[in-house]
Design an enzyme around this catalytic site. Structure first.
Site, PDB file in Angstrom:
ATOM      1  N   LYS A 172     104.767  28.266  60.548  1.00 55.31           N
ATOM      2  CA  LYS A 172     105.542  28.453  59.323  1.00 55.31           C
ATOM      3  C   LYS A 172     105.825  27.084  58.730  1.00 55.31           C
ATOM      4  O   LYS A 172     106.647  26.324  59.219  1.00 55.31           O
ATOM      5  CB  LYS A 172     106.854  29.194  59.563  1.00 55.31           C
ATOM      6  CG  LYS A 172     107.340  29.773  58.250  1.00 55.31           C
ATOM      7  CD  LYS A 172     108.800  29.706  57.918  1.00 55.31           C
ATOM      8  CE  LYS A 172     109.580  28.485  57.823  1.00 55.31           C
ATOM      9  NZ  LYS A 172     109.527  27.801  56.511  1.00 55.31           N
ATOM     10  N   GLU A 197     123.397  12.190  59.071  1.00 56.81           N
ATOM     11  CA  GLU A 197     122.035  11.881  58.639  1.00 56.81           C
ATOM     12  C   GLU A 197     121.945  12.083  57.124  1.00 56.81           C
ATOM     13  O   GLU A 197     122.168  13.182  56.622  1.00 56.81           O
ATOM     14  CB  GLU A 197     121.059  12.816  59.364  1.00 56.81           C
ATOM     15  CG  GLU A 197     119.616  12.449  59.150  1.00 56.81           C
ATOM     16  CD  GLU A 197     118.662  13.301  59.982  1.00 56.81           C
ATOM     17  OE1 GLU A 197     118.918  14.502  60.141  1.00 56.81           O
ATOM     18  OE2 GLU A 197     117.650  12.749  60.447  1.00 56.81           O
ATOM     19  N   GLU A 253     112.315  18.685  67.890  1.00 57.39           N
ATOM     20  CA  GLU A 253     112.355  17.295  67.432  1.00 57.39           C
ATOM     21  C   GLU A 253     113.284  17.287  66.232  1.00 57.39           C
ATOM     22  O   GLU A 253     112.931  17.789  65.175  1.00 57.39           O
ATOM     23  CB  GLU A 253     110.934  16.827  67.081  1.00 57.39           C
ATOM     24  CG  GLU A 253     110.806  15.329  67.127  1.00 57.39           C
ATOM     25  CD  GLU A 253     111.226  14.689  65.823  1.00 57.39           C
ATOM     26  OE1 GLU A 253     112.408  14.280  65.721  1.00 57.39           O
ATOM     27  OE2 GLU A 253     110.386  14.611  64.920  1.00 57.39           O
ATOM     28  N   CYS A 255     112.903  10.982  60.283  1.00 57.38           N
ATOM     29  CA  CYS A 255     113.873  11.355  61.316  1.00 57.38           C
ATOM     30  C   CYS A 255     114.370  10.134  62.087  1.00 57.38           C
ATOM     31  O   CYS A 255     115.499  10.116  62.545  1.00 57.38           O
ATOM     32  CB  CYS A 255     113.278  12.390  62.247  1.00 57.38           C
ATOM     33  SG  CYS A 255     111.678  11.905  62.893  1.00 57.38           S
TER      34      CYS A 255
HETATM   35  P1  NAP Z   1     115.591  22.637  58.191  1.00 54.84           P
HETATM   36  O1  NAP Z   1     116.439  23.635  57.502  1.00 54.84           O
HETATM   37  O2  NAP Z   1     115.900  22.297  59.599  1.00 54.84           O
HETATM   38  O3  NAP Z   1     114.089  23.177  58.063  1.00 54.84           O
HETATM   39  C1  NAP Z   1     113.010  22.873  58.896  1.00 54.84           C
HETATM   40  C2  NAP Z   1     112.151  24.119  59.046  1.00 54.84           C
HETATM   41  O4  NAP Z   1     112.872  25.168  59.697  1.00 54.84           O
HETATM   42  C3  NAP Z   1     111.711  24.715  57.722  1.00 54.84           C
HETATM   43  O5  NAP Z   1     110.434  25.246  57.871  1.00 54.84           O
HETATM   44  C4  NAP Z   1     112.756  25.791  57.515  1.00 54.84           C
HETATM   45  O6  NAP Z   1     112.431  26.776  56.587  1.00 54.84           O
HETATM   46  C5  NAP Z   1     112.883  26.341  58.903  1.00 54.84           C
HETATM   47  N1  NAP Z   1     114.124  27.070  59.139  1.00 54.84           N
HETATM   48  C6  NAP Z   1     115.298  26.967  58.464  1.00 54.84           C
HETATM   49  N2  NAP Z   1     116.216  27.811  58.992  1.00 54.84           N
HETATM   50  C7  NAP Z   1     115.608  28.465  60.004  1.00 54.84           C
HETATM   51  C8  NAP Z   1     116.034  29.459  60.931  1.00 54.84           C
HETATM   52  N3  NAP Z   1     117.270  29.941  60.930  1.00 54.84           N
HETATM   53  N4  NAP Z   1     115.151  29.897  61.853  1.00 54.84           N
HETATM   54  C9  NAP Z   1     113.897  29.401  61.895  1.00 54.84           C
HETATM   55  N5  NAP Z   1     113.435  28.477  61.032  1.00 54.84           N
HETATM   56  C10 NAP Z   1     114.280  27.995  60.104  1.00 54.84           C
HETATM   57  O7  NAP Z   1     115.523  21.323  57.399  1.00 54.84           O
HETATM   58  P2  NAP Z   1     115.589  21.173  55.823  1.00 54.84           P
HETATM   59  O8  NAP Z   1     116.372  22.265  55.184  1.00 54.84           O
HETATM   60  O9  NAP Z   1     114.218  20.999  55.351  1.00 54.84           O
HETATM   61  O10 NAP Z   1     116.368  19.785  55.702  1.00 54.84           O
HETATM   62  C11 NAP Z   1     117.742  19.712  56.045  1.00 54.84           C
HETATM   63  C12 NAP Z   1     118.035  18.474  56.864  1.00 54.84           C
HETATM   64  O11 NAP Z   1     117.225  18.485  58.060  1.00 54.84           O
HETATM   65  C13 NAP Z   1     117.676  17.158  56.201  1.00 54.84           C
HETATM   66  O12 NAP Z   1     118.719  16.680  55.455  1.00 54.84           O
HETATM   67  C14 NAP Z   1     117.422  16.271  57.395  1.00 54.84           C
HETATM   68  O13 NAP Z   1     118.627  15.706  57.838  1.00 54.84           O
HETATM   69  C15 NAP Z   1     116.915  17.175  58.450  1.00 54.84           C
HETATM   70  N6  NAP Z   1     115.448  17.089  58.627  1.00 54.84           N
HETATM   71  C16 NAP Z   1     114.980  16.424  59.700  1.00 54.84           C
HETATM   72  C17 NAP Z   1     113.621  16.292  59.897  1.00 54.84           C
HETATM   73  C18 NAP Z   1     113.053  15.554  61.059  1.00 54.84           C
HETATM   74  O14 NAP Z   1     111.942  15.060  60.965  1.00 54.84           O
HETATM   75  N7  NAP Z   1     113.718  15.489  62.187  1.00 54.84           N
HETATM   76  C19 NAP Z   1     112.733  16.853  58.990  1.00 54.84           C
HETATM   77  C20 NAP Z   1     113.237  17.567  57.911  1.00 54.84           C
HETATM   78  C21 NAP Z   1     114.602  17.668  57.752  1.00 54.84           C
HETATM   79  P3  NAP Z   1     112.716  26.477  55.022  1.00 54.84           P
HETATM   80  O15 NAP Z   1     111.387  26.115  54.534  1.00 54.84           O
HETATM   81  O16 NAP Z   1     113.212  27.742  54.433  1.00 54.84           O
HETATM   82  O17 NAP Z   1     113.725  25.410  54.921  1.00 54.84           O
END
Ligand code: NAP
Ligand code: MG
Length: 486
Positions: free
Chosen positions: A179, A386, A255, A289
């Protein structure tokens, strides 16, 4: 010119299919917010189909399971060659959907190709061992693929993330349902097409586009999914582990984010330290990250360092990510833009000194000025949470022992760095800092050969390196009774 978008549907059983619901969602170009494409929006029903396909492909008699490990490796080597062939196109698509600057996209896809080759080469090196078990027994272990893996991707490095997870799972012999992040589905779909071209049999790789709350949740709760590998936020990482526990005890690799400390000692060469620190936090628009988002500078060089850091930030060219001369492109979307601007406001309100940047650039697209705060202290929100944006927070410290405790005073533990010419400082810091990665006199550097992952809330398990396949394998012990006498 915009790259041609060839694929917008789900990829299930090596076919392109619409959502069962017929729904689509828009994916946008962060440069101006314009719609790149309407992409099929999957939910539970589509995930169910994809998992069924992946289950069939994992059956012991399937074409995939019947392959020699070296043949699996060869298919992945073919895939590397195809990614290399199409790298220019893939990079353009990445820039178009993610806003990644051209130079970064080029670098990441080079790294991706190397990663595929390295991981593919591990496919036929999965070895168990013989065990000197008690009694008249002969025991040995087998390492076997765990099953159908759900791979949930973030938006900040879509090509690299897809490749890192998919190729590792396949090298181990698993089948997958991916996904991609809702913001960046396009490169995942293009890569799925290349996997088919490389010779991956049907059902082995499936991609379902959609939102985390629907498609993601369906995947993490699916009883036929044996493992989830996830990169993204800590918040969602915790939900994923709960889902795994509440259903079938899925294996989980996480991660997650970080608030990584980079320490600059007063013996450091500032002409090296300033650019290392800047690249450490501004690269990829700060959407990294491991971003060096807590920059600790020793008090005797603090003022001089801050002055140079501001100068460095002011020469960063923000603009069209498709141009080779651009250093910084747009943030991923309006939500993140506003989140980052909110953090900047908090920084000002809580008393940090804004020395440059701090504002949105223009009104189209999601561009933010490279921002530097000085006089930041550990209690401020910008030093704790973050930000995931181009915001450098410079914090003063006096001694190495003091700064190690302060660096460790966080729930995160992904990366850390130190810049010093004193070997003892470097070794002391690297021993005592609580993080999965430590950089000395560099930052953001890493190879596919080195394990990657976090301490504490920054994650669970390690990716990359010679043991990369282990999280996708189960260990089976086989014991044979040996007759005492013949
Ligand atoms: P996120 O919500 O953690 O999303 C990452 C992935 O998980 C996306 O594919 C997301 O779908 C999916 N997801 C969201 N909620 C889920 C659930 N309940 N069950 C299963 N999968 C789920 O991250 P984001 O919204 O893109 O960004 C939010 C914050 O995450 C950023 O501000 C940053 O701090 C952090 N982040 C960290 C990394 C890293 O490399 N460690 C990368 C991205 C973001 P959707 O496409 O619908 O969101
Ligand atoms: Mg999200």
């Amino acid at each position: 010119m915009a790259p041609l978008i060839k694929y917008t549907k789900h990829f299930i059983d090596n076919e392109w299919v619409d959502s069962k619901s017929g729904k689509t969602f828009e994916t946008r170009n962060p440069v101006d917010g314009s719609v790149n494409a309407k992409v099929s929006e999957g939910d539970k029903l589509d995930i169910d189909e994809a998992v069924k396909a992946a289950r069939r492909a994992f059956h012991r008699n399937s074409e995939w399971r019947q392959l020699d490990a070296s043949q699996r490796g060869q298919i992945l080597q073919n895939f590397a060659t195809l990614v290399e062939r199409d790298a220019d196109y893939l990079n353009q698509l990445e820039t178009h959907d993610n806003g990644m600057i051209k130079l970064m996209a080029n670098m990441m896809s080079d790294f991706a190709v190397k990663s595929i080759r390295y991981i593919a080469s591990l496919a036929d090196k999965v070895q168990g061992y013989t065990v000197p078990a008690d009694g008249d027994n002969f025991s040995y272990t087998l390492k076997q693929p765990v099953g159908v893996c759900g791979l949930i991707l973030p938006w900040n490095g879509p090509i690299l993330m897809f490749i890192g997870k998919v190729v590792t799972a396949l090298a181990a012999g698993c089948t997958v349902v991916v996904k991609p992040a809702e913001q960046t589905p396009l490169t995942a779909l293009a890569l799925a097409a290349l996997l088919k071209e490389a010779g991956v049999p049907k059902g082995v790789v499936n991609v379902v586009n959609g939102y985390g709350e629907t498609a993601g949740v369906a995947l993490t709760h699916h009883p036929d999914v044996a493992k989830i590998s996830f990169t993204g936020s800590v918040e969602v990482g915790k939900l994923i582990q709960q889902a795994a526990g509440a259903t079938n005890l899925k294996r989980v690799t996480l991660e997650l984010g970080g608030k990584s400390p980079l320490v600059v000692m007063d013996d450091a060469d500032l002409s090296l330290a300033v650019p290392i620190a800047a690249r450490g936090v501004f690269a990829n628009q700060g959407q990294v990250c491991v971003a060096a988002s807590r920059l600790y500078v020793q008090s005797s060089i603090y003022d001089k360092f801050v002055e140079a850091a501001v100068q460095y930030a002011q020469q960063i060219k923000v603009g069209d990510p498709a141009l080779e001369t651009t250093h910084q492109g747009p943030q991923i979307d309006e939500l993140m833009l506003n989140k980052i601007l909110g953090y900047i406001e908090k920084g000002k309100k809580e008393g940090a000194k804004l020395l440059t940047g701090g504002k949105r650039i223009g009104t189209t697209g999601y561009f933010i000025e490279p921002t530097v705060f000085a006089d930041v202290n550990d209690e401020m929100t910008i030093a704790k949470e973050e930000i995931f944006g181009p915001v450098q927070s410079i914090i003063k410290f006096d001694t190495l022992d003091e700064v190690i405790d302060r660096a460790n005073n966080t729930t995160y533990g992904l990366a850390a760095g130190i810049i010093t010419t004193n070997l003892n400082n470097a070794l002391h810091f690297s021993k005592h800092v609580e993080s999965g990665v430590v950089w000395i006199n560099t930052y953001l550097m890493g190879g596919i050969q080195t394990p990657f992952g976090g301490f504490k809330d920054s994650g669970l398990g390690r990716e990359n390196g010679i043991h990369a396949l282990d999280p996708y394998l189960e260990v089976k012990t086989v014991t044979i009774s040996l007759p005492k006498k013949l």
